[in-house]
Scaffold this active site. Structure first.
Site, PDB file in Angstrom:
ATOM      1  N   ALA A 296     -36.973  40.297  42.540  1.00  0.00           N
ATOM      2  CA  ALA A 296     -36.832  41.430  43.459  1.00  0.00           C
ATOM      3  C   ALA A 296     -37.765  41.234  44.648  1.00  0.00           C
ATOM      4  CB  ALA A 296     -37.149  42.727  42.735  1.00  0.00           C
ATOM      5  N   CYS A 297     -37.443  41.918  45.725  1.00  0.00           N
ATOM      6  CA  CYS A 297     -38.264  41.871  46.931  1.00  0.00           C
ATOM      7  C   CYS A 297     -39.706  42.245  46.586  1.00  0.00           C
ATOM      8  CB  CYS A 297     -37.676  42.860  47.935  1.00  0.00           C
ATOM      9  SG  CYS A 297     -38.443  42.779  49.549  1.00  0.00           S
ATOM     10  N   PRO A 298     -40.683  41.529  47.077  1.00  0.00           N
ATOM     11  CA  PRO A 298     -40.628  40.517  48.135  1.00  0.00           C
ATOM     12  C   PRO A 298     -40.636  39.085  47.605  1.00  0.00           C
ATOM     13  CG  PRO A 298     -42.903  41.136  47.814  1.00  0.00           C
ATOM     14  CD  PRO A 298     -42.070  41.925  46.798  1.00  0.00           C
TER      15      PRO A 298
ATOM     16  N   ASP B 219     -30.897  39.395  44.687  1.00  0.00           N
ATOM     17  CA  ASP B 219     -31.325  40.601  45.398  1.00  0.00           C
ATOM     18  C   ASP B 219     -30.531  40.732  46.696  1.00  0.00           C
ATOM     19  OD1 ASP B 219     -32.596  42.698  46.625  1.00  0.00           O
ATOM     20  OD2 ASP B 219     -34.537  41.708  46.812  1.00  0.00           O
TER      21      ASP B 219
END
Length: 75
Positions: A13-15, A40
């Site tokens: 997932a981000c980042p 993502d």
């Protein structure tokens, strides 16, 4: 297109896709191409913006069944 390195960032997932991409790009020479695989959906905008801000060339992206593929040329 000649791919110099492939980065598997699926499931992150981000980042983290950006963090992993930055690290992988640091290992490449100018003009080399990195292929990135991510799940993502937000990475589409993030990677494009990151590439431009870093002086890299966002070549293209495609959507596969389960993930997205991106190609960025190191500036």
């Amino acid at each position: 297109m000649n791919i110099d390195k492939v980065l598997d960032a699926k499931g992150l997932a981000c980042p983290m896709p950006i963090v992993k991409t930055k690290k992988a790009m640091n290992e490449l020479e100018s003009g080399q191409i990195l292929e990135i695989h991510v799940t993502d959906k937000g990475a589409k905008n993030d990677l494009n913006a990151w590439a431009k801000s870093g002086g890299h060339e966002f070549l293209k992206h495609v959507e596969e069944d389960q993930y997205l593929k991106f190609w960025i040329k190191k500036g």
